[in-house]
Design an enzyme around this catalytic site. Structure first.
Site, PDB file in Angstrom:
ATOM      1  N   GLY A  12       0.766  -1.239   0.000  1.00  0.00           N
ATOM      2  CA  GLY A  12       0.000   0.000   0.000  1.00  0.00           C
ATOM      3  C   GLY A  12       0.796   1.289   0.000  1.00  0.00           C
ATOM      4  CG  ASN A  14       1.702   3.259  -5.768  1.00  0.00           C
ATOM      5  OD1 ASN A  14       2.030   4.275  -6.363  1.00  0.00           O
ATOM      6  ND2 ASN A  14       2.356   2.131  -5.868  1.00  0.00           N
ATOM      7  NE  ARG A  66     -11.803 -15.216 -10.351  1.00  0.00           N
ATOM      8  CZ  ARG A  66     -10.729 -14.546  -9.942  1.00  0.00           C
ATOM      9  NH1 ARG A  66     -10.820 -13.262  -9.748  1.00  0.00           N
ATOM     10  NH2 ARG A  66      -9.607 -15.152  -9.654  1.00  0.00           N
ATOM     11  CG  ASN A 108      -3.156  -0.590 -13.128  1.00  0.00           C
ATOM     12  OD1 ASN A 108      -3.147  -0.892 -11.941  1.00  0.00           O
ATOM     13  ND2 ASN A 108      -2.320  -1.104 -14.011  1.00  0.00           N
ATOM     14  CG  HIS A 110       2.526  -1.523 -15.466  1.00  0.00           C
ATOM     15  ND1 HIS A 110       2.234  -2.804 -15.009  1.00  0.00           N
ATOM     16  CD2 HIS A 110       3.636  -1.625 -16.234  1.00  0.00           C
ATOM     17  CE1 HIS A 110       3.125  -3.644 -15.520  1.00  0.00           C
ATOM     18  NE2 HIS A 110       3.992  -2.964 -16.262  1.00  0.00           N
ATOM     19  CG  ASP A 151      -0.584  -3.749 -17.524  1.00  0.00           C
ATOM     20  OD1 ASP A 151       0.231  -4.689 -17.373  1.00  0.00           O
ATOM     21  OD2 ASP A 151      -1.260  -3.265 -16.590  1.00  0.00           O
ATOM     22  CB  ALA A 180       8.086   7.104 -11.450  1.00  0.00           C
ATOM     23  CD  GLU A 181       5.310   2.232  -8.758  1.00  0.00           C
ATOM     24  OE1 GLU A 181       4.344   1.870  -8.068  1.00  0.00           O
ATOM     25  OE2 GLU A 181       6.283   1.516  -8.979  1.00  0.00           O
TER      26      GLU A 181
HETATM   27  C1  GRF Z   1       3.645  -1.061  -7.272  1.00  0.00           C
HETATM   28  O1  GRF Z   1       4.941  -1.282  -7.744  1.00  0.00           O
HETATM   29  C2  GRF Z   1       2.739  -0.789  -8.427  1.00  0.00           C
HETATM   30  O2  GRF Z   1       3.354  -0.144  -9.502  1.00  0.00           O
HETATM   31  C3  GRF Z   1       2.347  -2.156  -8.860  1.00  0.00           C
HETATM   32  O3  GRF Z   1       2.229  -2.916  -7.670  1.00  0.00           O
HETATM   33  C4  GRF Z   1       3.041  -2.320  -6.668  1.00  0.00           C
HETATM   34  C5  GRF Z   1       2.164  -2.002  -5.494  1.00  0.00           C
HETATM   35  O4  GRF Z   1       2.926  -1.551  -4.451  1.00  0.00           O
HETATM   36  N1  GRF Z   1       1.100  -2.120  -9.593  1.00  0.00           N
HETATM   37  P1  GRF Z   1       2.177  -0.905  -3.182  1.00  0.00           P
HETATM   38  O5  GRF Z   1       1.192  -1.936  -2.665  1.00  0.00           O
HETATM   39  O6  GRF Z   1       1.487   0.347  -3.647  1.00  0.00           O
HETATM   40  O7  GRF Z   1       3.294  -0.618  -2.216  1.00  0.00           O
END
Ligand code: GRF
Length: 207
Positions: A12, A14, A66, A108, A110, A151, A180-181
């Site tokens: 988590g 992000n 599912r 999303n 990535h 993606d 970046a993220e």
């Molecule tokens: C991140 O590297 C994101 O880019 C990818 O999964 C990872 C999640 O990390 N989709 P976090 O749970 O946000 O730390």
């Protein structure tokens, strides 16, 4: 106010970046109304709880099939009427019905510069292993809309990160997250909340 649902599976970081961007006022017009994880052990759920955010688990293992899981996942989202759904390390395929219902309202993050190092089975640390194995000098992260593919949706934002001598997948992953993220995901959410992300012929124009 833009109400968002954040969907997570892991640590988590992000999600934390989004929470911090709201607390700092950068995303003052955004409210996280629910965090959903497929993994009840995900530390991301703890981050949500610590910040007084509704945190729920919808796990495939708790459903007979599912289809039942997909219905429960969609219900958990619909209940809080989000204007935007953010996938922040969510490792479960989004049900087609949900992609359609929330068309152009699911984004999303990535950890590569799509279309490099993405697609089925290419997620998390594997992305950085592939980047190092290919020997790229620049990698980065991408925020994109979610469509029926993996993606493959319209790209909203990207940010480049240099690859350095001696990088391991873990070192590179951390740099891509930090540089970046954790920057472009809050920024993309802010732009969305301000109505500045325009989709035209499946391409994104940021006003
Ligand atoms: C991140 O590297 C994101 O880019 C990818 O999964 C990872 C999640 O990390 N989709 P976090 O749970 O946000 O730390």
């Amino acid at each position: 106010m833009l109400d968002i649902v954040v969907m997570v599976s892991g640590g988590g970081t992000n999600l934390q970046a989004i929470i911090d961007s709201i607390k700092s006022g950068y995303n003052k017009d955004v409210k996280i109304v629910r965090v959903i994880s497929n993994n009840k052990e995900a530390y991301a759920l703890e981050r949500a709880r610590k910040n007084g955010i509704d945190a729920v688990t919808v796990s495939p293992g708790d459903y007979k099939d599912r289809e039942s899981f997909n219905e429960a996942l969609l219900k958990a989202v619909d209940e809080v009427h989000p204007g935007l759904i953010v996938l922040a390390g969510f490792l479960v395929v989004i049900p087609e019905k949900m992609v359609k219902k929330y068309e152009n309202r699911i984004i999303n993050i990535h950890p590569s510069l799509i279309p490099s190092f993405c697609g089925k089975g290419c997620y998390g640390i594997k992305v950085h292993e592939k980047a190092l194995s290919r020997g790229v000098k620049v990698t980065g992260a991408t925020v994109h809309f979610v469509d029926a593919g993996t993606d493959t949706g319209p790209i909203i934002m990207q940010k480049a990160v240099e690859v350095r001598n001696g990088d391991t997948p873990q070192i590179l992953q951390k740099r891509v997250m930090e540089e970046a993220e954790w920057k472009i995901l809050p920024e993309a959410i802010r732009l969305f909340s301000q109505g500045k992300i325009i989709l035209k012929d499946k391409k994104v124009i940021v006003e």
